[in-house]
Enzyme design. Structure first.
Site, mmCIF file in Angstrom:
data_model
loop_
_atom_site.group_PDB
_atom_site.id
_atom_site.type_symbol
_atom_site.label_atom_id
_atom_site.label_comp_id
_atom_site.label_asym_id
_atom_site.label_seq_id
_atom_site.Cartn_x
_atom_site.Cartn_y
_atom_site.Cartn_z
ATOM 1 N N ARG A 1 -23.145 88.968 97.790
ATOM 2 C CA ARG A 1 -22.000 89.082 96.880
ATOM 3 C C ARG A 1 -22.373 89.881 95.621
ATOM 4 N NH1 ARG A 1 -20.691 88.268 91.784
ATOM 5 N NH2 ARG A 1 -21.861 86.313 91.759
ATOM 6 N N ASP A 2 -23.189 89.312 94.742
ATOM 7 C CA ASP A 2 -23.523 89.986 93.481
ATOM 8 C C ASP A 2 -24.308 91.269 93.752
ATOM 9 O OD1 ASP A 2 -23.541 90.345 90.756
ATOM 10 O OD2 ASP A 2 -25.088 88.861 90.335
ATOM 11 N N HIS B 1 -29.546 82.641 86.139
ATOM 12 C CA HIS B 1 -29.107 83.810 86.912
ATOM 13 C C HIS B 1 -29.578 85.055 86.151
ATOM 14 C CE1 HIS B 1 -26.050 85.928 89.499
ATOM 15 N NE2 HIS B 1 -26.150 86.794 88.514
ATOM 16 N N HIS C 1 -30.973 89.023 85.802
ATOM 17 C CA HIS C 1 -31.017 90.377 86.361
ATOM 18 C C HIS C 1 -32.313 91.038 85.899
ATOM 19 C CE1 HIS C 1 -26.811 91.165 88.037
ATOM 20 N NE2 HIS C 1 -26.906 89.871 87.836
ATOM 21 N N CYS D 1 -28.015 99.576 89.509
ATOM 22 C CA CYS D 1 -27.040 100.615 89.185
ATOM 23 C C CYS D 1 -27.234 101.769 90.159
ATOM 24 C CB CYS D 1 -27.276 101.087 87.755
ATOM 25 S SG CYS D 1 -26.337 102.532 87.333
ATOM 26 N N ASN E 1 -30.030 91.984 90.510
ATOM 27 C CA ASN E 1 -30.521 90.613 90.403
ATOM 28 C C ASN E 1 -32.029 90.583 90.597
ATOM 29 O OD1 ASN E 1 -27.597 90.386 91.821
ATOM 30 N ND2 ASN E 1 -28.013 88.565 90.599
#
Lengths: 298, 298
Positions: free
Chosen positions: B11-12, B203, B205, B236, B245
């Protein structure tokens, strides 16, 4: 609080890069690093040019460096022959190297540890006569590709012998980038029983992405000197994205935000890496640098 | 000691990748992740397909997943409309999302925080009626691209409201990867005054290479749930080497060596990333994975 960062990109970084840079380009990198605030620069190595062709221009490069009383220009020397070459240059100090692992030392230096210590002793004696400080690199302290974890007693005993010879600082190397914080703490807590913390440095490779966390934990344990390479130079040339030394930019970003002084300017470091990335024509591993590039392009 | 890792790569991760994967490939990734031991899998999102075309096959993907009572299949839902779609699938729980920053929330969700909280409350009420747990993502908790650091009182107040609504776990997000350990400690130490540690997740990154150190410090602060993405997906697309992540492999390597259980098999994770890397035809950001590839090729 202050951390002393030792820039090893020109030596430990470049010796693992397959593209050979012209001497003038190396000088330009050095000048840019000084401009970014670097005060401790490992410039090159006086090992045999047959071993590391990338660094065969060591003499020439040292002579091209700007005269700076406030900067340490360090030369790696493997033996008396290397030291003799280095003594003819403006290098302000020297570094010797060995491995904590018998197998890795044999493979890397082609000698056993006992014989290597004899060679190092000769180097330290002559350098000391000439009034020059010597640093010692001990590699595979946190893990060896052939032997796994090296016995702590062996690591400590090697460090004790180096200090006794007159070496002023020992750089504890995670040469293959296997360490995680637990091992980092164990090593530092053991070695500091024999060697004061201010004579120890942490030298972490980011091969498995642990370079930043290991550097952070080393500082928590009282280490105040860390080695790093601009852009994270020194990755395995055969693995895209694989990393070498922990990157100078990543450490400066970390310490800037932690309120710990490094004396280095992050933008100037990133611009130096941009210069390097264009030369190498491949993405450098530093993530702080890559996020700088992405923001600049946005 | 045990850490619960929540796999958010599908998902992310994928929502930030420019290459759209066929549903069958996503299913194959899910199956491989389950094989590696993943028990908490965020499968997809029921936001409007116009927003994130990559995830428009959410329904279909959920129906293709193996039936597994021991695995949590989570669906991200932005509102009642999304939840209504998700309720028709075998998703076993849901997640809502908002930002701790008013500007980021407006930009990302097109609503202010107060209105977003009303929407979330509706979602939690209906999900609870249907007997399904809801997780809450709060993004930009550690720093916002528009506002810098968000006031701690605001972060805490949002978390309190979410818990009061019945959300069972809050994932504290460093959405743009700016945090370092100091901020991580500050946030956790503040939020834990209102929300028990076992209801919090970290969470992180890895945009600036801080994902591993921040995860490590969060665990030191008592967090036992962390989000991560296979291969470090979600970088990116315009920045080579830029990361999304924190990678699942990097965290599993770290915790394996720290003696902390994750229940995941690192080799199987690396093999899953190898499958993904071949599909994306670009190096994935995970350094543990890249060192695995380098060793395999050596």
């Amino acid at each position: 609080m202050k951390i002393k960062l030792v820039e090893v990109g020109l030596r430990d970084g470049l010796q693992n890069e397959s593209v050979t840079l012209p001497t003038e380009v190396k000088k330009e990198i050095a000048v840019r690093l000084l401009h970014a605030g670097v005060k401790h620069l490992e410039v090159s190595s006086f090992v045999s040019p047959k071993w590391i062709p990338q660094l065969k221009d060591a003499e020439e490069l040292f002579h091209l460096l700007p005269v700076r009383d406030d900067v340490t220009y360090r030369a790696l020397v493997p033996n008396l022959k290397g030291l003799t070459r280095a003594l003819m240059t403006p290098a302000s100090e020297y570094a010797v190297f060995m491995s904590a692992s018998e197998s890795h030392n044999l493979k890397n230096i082609n000698k056993n540890i006992a014989d290597t210590l004899i060679t190092i002793k000769e180097v330290v004696q002559l350098a000391t006569e000439k009034g020059k400080p010597v640093r010692g690199y001990v590699s595979t302290v946190f893990g060896c590709p052939y032997e796994g974890n090296i016995a702590m007693s062996q690591v400590v005993h090697i460090c004790e012998q180096l200090i006794e010879m007159g070496i002023y600082e020992i750089s504890l190397g995670d040469t293959i980038g296997v360490a995680t914080p637990k091992r980092v703490k164990e090593v530092i807590q053991s070695v500091r029983q024999s060697v004061p913390l201010h004579q120890l440095a942490g030298h972490f490779h980011d091969t498995r992405g642990m370079g930043v966390v290991n550097s952070y934990v080393a500082v928590e344990e009282g280490i105040t000197t860390l080695d790093s390479a601009i852009g994270g130079l020194g990755g395995c040339p055969y693995a895209p994205g694989a990393s070498g030394n922990v990157s100078t930019e990543d450490l400066v970003y970390l310490f800037d935000r932690e309120g710990i002084e490094t004396g280095l300017n992050l933008t100037e470091l990133n611009e130096t890496s941009l210069f390097l990335q264009e030369i190498f024509a491949k993405p450098l591993p530093s993530k702080v640098f890559q996020s700088y590039v992405a923001q600049k392009e946005a």
